[in-house]
Every structure is written in structure tokens, then in C-alpha cells.
Design an enzyme around this catalytic site. Structure first.
Site, short mmCIF file in Angstrom:
data_model
loop_
_atom_site.label_atom_id
_atom_site.label_comp_id
_atom_site.label_asym_id
_atom_site.label_seq_id
_atom_site.Cartn_x
_atom_site.Cartn_y
_atom_site.Cartn_z
N THR A 96 0.87 -1.18 0.00
CA THR A 96 0.00 0.00 0.00
C THR A 96 0.90 1.22 0.00
OG1 THR A 96 -1.68 -1.16 1.28
CG2 THR A 96 -1.82 1.25 1.23
N LYS A 171 -7.86 1.72 -2.84
CA LYS A 171 -7.50 1.32 -1.47
C LYS A 171 -7.55 2.52 -0.50
CE LYS A 171 -5.12 -0.86 1.86
NZ LYS A 171 -5.54 -1.97 2.62
N LYS A 246 -1.43 5.41 8.52
CA LYS A 246 -0.62 5.39 7.28
C LYS A 246 -1.52 5.62 6.06
CE LYS A 246 1.72 2.36 4.13
NZ LYS A 246 2.01 1.01 3.69
P1 NAD Z 1 5.87 -6.07 7.26
O1 NAD Z 1 6.71 -4.99 7.83
O2 NAD Z 1 5.49 -7.24 8.10
O3 NAD Z 1 6.58 -6.67 5.93
C1 NAD Z 1 7.33 -5.90 5.03
C2 NAD Z 1 8.62 -6.67 4.75
O4 NAD Z 1 9.39 -5.95 3.78
C3 NAD Z 1 9.52 -6.82 6.00
O5 NAD Z 1 9.72 -8.20 6.26
C4 NAD Z 1 10.79 -6.08 5.63
O6 NAD Z 1 11.97 -6.69 6.14
C5 NAD Z 1 10.75 -6.16 4.11
N1 NAD Z 1 11.57 -5.15 3.45
C6 NAD Z 1 11.62 -3.81 3.66
N2 NAD Z 1 12.48 -3.23 2.82
C7 NAD Z 1 12.99 -4.22 2.03
C8 NAD Z 1 13.94 -4.26 0.97
N3 NAD Z 1 14.56 -3.17 0.55
N4 NAD Z 1 14.22 -5.46 0.41
C9 NAD Z 1 13.61 -6.58 0.85
N5 NAD Z 1 12.70 -6.61 1.84
C10 NAD Z 1 12.41 -5.45 2.42
O7 NAD Z 1 4.57 -5.34 6.69
P2 NAD Z 1 3.18 -6.03 6.23
O8 NAD Z 1 2.22 -5.97 7.35
O9 NAD Z 1 3.48 -7.33 5.56
O10 NAD Z 1 2.67 -4.95 5.17
C11 NAD Z 1 3.18 -4.89 3.85
C12 NAD Z 1 2.32 -3.94 3.05
O11 NAD Z 1 0.97 -4.41 3.05
C13 NAD Z 1 2.28 -2.51 3.62
O12 NAD Z 1 2.31 -1.60 2.56
C14 NAD Z 1 0.96 -2.47 4.37
O13 NAD Z 1 0.42 -1.16 4.44
C15 NAD Z 1 0.11 -3.37 3.50
N6 NAD Z 1 -1.03 -3.98 4.20
C16 NAD Z 1 -0.86 -4.55 5.43
C17 NAD Z 1 -1.96 -5.10 6.08
C18 NAD Z 1 -1.81 -5.74 7.45
O14 NAD Z 1 -2.83 -6.01 8.08
N7 NAD Z 1 -0.60 -6.01 7.92
C19 NAD Z 1 -3.23 -5.11 5.46
C20 NAD Z 1 -3.37 -4.57 4.19
C21 NAD Z 1 -2.25 -4.00 3.57
#
Ligand code: NAD
Length: 299
Positions: A96, A171, A246
């Protein structure tokens, strides 16, 4: 079965990748966190040594990263994915992020002969684990059609919202409605109780009257009326207040850039800033903001 590169296998990306493996796809993943990679490897995935290694000879690459800055750096930075991938690769970014970054990255990908869609999700970690996410997609029809069978493995509802960035538009506009409606629900329950109307009676009326909405009928912010709502488990998320903040910030950034007056969205953002940051409640479910309203109203 497809050879898929997956970059960013955290709370959401991890279970999404595992569902692809369960469906028989070959998934090679990369994440800055080795613990996150280990979980996917434990489910039958392969580990890549870098993001560029993850896209090497892959027909499809999925990214699930925290914010627009990460997406920009991973796709466009030095050794970026677009430079490293073979022409014709399909990129699916499910992070997102802000609309402007989604559109910028899609243009670079397109100019380099790649296909790309933005495909943010709703449904949270439960939806990622259960393969029931909703994907809101933006990008060319051909890219969407190629992505759809892969998204079907991870999601229950896949919607094509139009050109590049339109998935992100859907979204953030949806979540702006949600943030505002949860505040309206919180204020209404607090006022009703203060005036002597108990929460269950108010719920029974409003949930079948013109005030009904998801924030009340499905995700009621007071304990009792909807047993599955986070209010019944001390506001454990669910969807955290920091994630709501966010998304509200993304909507206000887009509103500012496009000159649209989103007064209520702006108010909602400021109230969630107070709750998530000043009151340090970002880890609570976003419906817990009713606590802040109750506190300000004398408990
Ligand atoms: P998260 O922090 O658990 O996962 C993100 C991952 O990206 C981490 O493991 C991090 O180490 C990795 N990362 C960051 N920079 C990187 C790079 N340069 N190279 C490789 N890996 C890298 O976050 P999440 O909860 O999985 O959310 C991910 C996305 O999904 C976000 O944009 C969030 O807004 C969206 N989202 C989350 C939810 C939720 O409920 N968690 C729901 C809908 C949407």
C-alpha cells in the site's frame, strides 16, 4: 506452474508466498529479515541472496513492501528490479503506497518493456493466510489478465480498477471512508451512552436503520453487540491504528496533490495521529479510537 520472485515476505507477503507454494508454484523470495525468509523456505520456497537474485529468470515478480520509499528504492534504485529483470517480466506490487510512486514506477517499468500492475490488498493477515484477500488492481488489461490466475491463488476477490495507480486510489479512498465512519461510530456510541441509551439497544436500532455501516454492523467499537469485533478482545488488531494512520496520510497526500477538499479525511487523520502517536496506541486496533473519545468525554 510459474516461476515467481517474491520480495518482502513479512506479515502479509510471507503467507501470500506460502499460498503460492501450496498451489504448486516455484517461489524464490528475498527479504532484509532472514527470519521472514526462513518461514517461506520452511514451507518449500527458495531463498535468494538479493532482490535482483530473486527476479533472475522469473516470469512474475511480486513485491509486498512497507512504504512508497521502499518500493521506489527496490524497483528504481541501483541494482533495481526493473534493470535486473528480463524484458516482458510481469511485476505485481501489492504494497500500500502513494499513488504518485505507483504511477512513476509503472511508467519506468512500461518504458523498459515490462508489464506492471499495482495490486494493494484488503483483508489483513487473516486474509493473507486464508487466501481470501481482496486485490484492487491498476494497470493495463493485458498485465491484469496475466496476473489474475496468480492473484486468484492468494485472494477471494480480484478487481481491475483501471490504469496504473488506480488500485492504490481504490485502497486509500476505501480506507478514508472506513477511518471516518469508525470515528462517527465511536462518537455516536459515546453520545448515546452518555444520554442514557445503552450500547446494545442503540446497536439494535442503528444497525437496522439508516446509520448502519461496516464500522457498526460488522466491527462494532464497543464490546457486546458483535462478538467477533476487536472491542471484545481489548482492541487487539485486526487492523492496527498505525496502519489506518498510514492510509489516511496517503489519502491526504493525494488530496493535497490533486486539490480535492477532503475535510473529514483530514480531521480523521489528525484524530488518528493523536490516538496512534501522541497517546502511543498505534498497536491497538483502529476501532479502539472510541477509547480516546470516551476519555475526552469524561470516561
Ligand atoms: P511487514 O513490515 O510485516 O513486511 C514488510 C517486509 O518488507 C519486512 O519483512 C521487511 O523486512 C521487508 N523489506 C523492507 N524493505 C525491504 C527491501 N529493501 N528489500 C527486501 N525486503 C524489504 O509489513 P506487512 O504488514 O506485511 O505490510 C506490507 C504492506 O501491506 C504494507 O504496505 C501495508 O500497508 C500493507 N497492508 C498490510 C496489512 C496488514 O494487516 N498487515 C493489510 C493490508 C495491507
Amino acid at each position: 506452474m510459474a516461476k515467481i520472485g517474491f520480495v518482502g515476505v513479512g506479515n502479509m507477503g510471507g503467507p501470500m508466498a506460502i499460498n503460492l507454494i501450496k498451489a504448486g508454484h516455484e517461489v524464490t523470495c528475498y527479504d532484509l529479515s532472514s527470519a521472514a525468509v526462513d518461514k517461506v523456505v520452511g514451507a518449500g520456497g527458495k531463498a535468494a541472496s538479493s532482490a535482483t537474485d530473486a527476479v533472475d529468470r522469473k516470469e512474475i515478480v511480486i513485491t509486498m513492501l512497507p512504504k512508497g520509499d521502499h518500493v521506489r528504492a527496490v524497483y528504481l534504485g541501483e541494482d533495481g528490479l526493473i534493470q535486473a529483470a528480463e524484458e516482458g517480466t510481469l511485476f505485481i506490487d501489492s504494497s500500500t503506497i502513494d499513488v504518485a510512486t505507483a504511477r512513476d514506477v509503472a511508467k519506468v517499468a512500461h518504458d523498459a518493456g515490462m508489464m506492471m500492475i499495482d495490486a494493494p490488498v484488503s483483508g489483513g493477515v487473516g486474509g493473507a493466510e486464508g487466501g481470501t484477500l481482496t486485490f484492487m488492481c491498476g494497470g493495463p488489461e493485458a498485465a491484469f489478465e496475466k496476473a489474475k490466475p496468480i492473484l486468484d491463488v492468494m485472494g477471494g476477490k480480484i478487481v481491475h480498477a483501471g490504469g496504473a495507480g488506480n488500485g492504490q486510489v481504490a485502497k486509500i479512498c476505501n480506507n478514508m471512508v472506513l477511518g471516518i465512519s469508525m470515528l462517527a461510530a465511536g462518537e455516536a456510541f459515546t453520545l448515546a451512552e452518555k444520554l442514557g441509551l445503552d450500547a446494545q439497544t442503540f446497536f439494535d436500532i442503528v444497525s437496522t436503520s439508516s446509520g448502519y455501516c461496516w464500522s457498526i454492523n460488522v466491527y462494532c467499537p464497543v464490546p457486546g453487540p458483535v462478538p467477533t469485533s476487536p472491542a471484545n478482545r481489548d482492541y487487539q488488531p485486526g487492523f492496527s491504528a498505525e496502519n489506518m494512520l498510514k492510509d489516511l496520510r496517503l489519502s491526504q497526500q493525494a488530496a493535497e496533490q490533486s486539490g480535492v477538499d477532503t475535510h473529514m479525511g483530514h480531521e480523521a487523520m489528525e484524530l488518528y495521529e493523536r490516538f496512534a502517536e501522541a497517546m502511543n496506541q498505534g498497536g491497538k486496533d483502529f476501532s479502539g479510537i472510541i477509547r480516546m473519545i470516551q476519555e475526552k468525554s469524561g470516561g
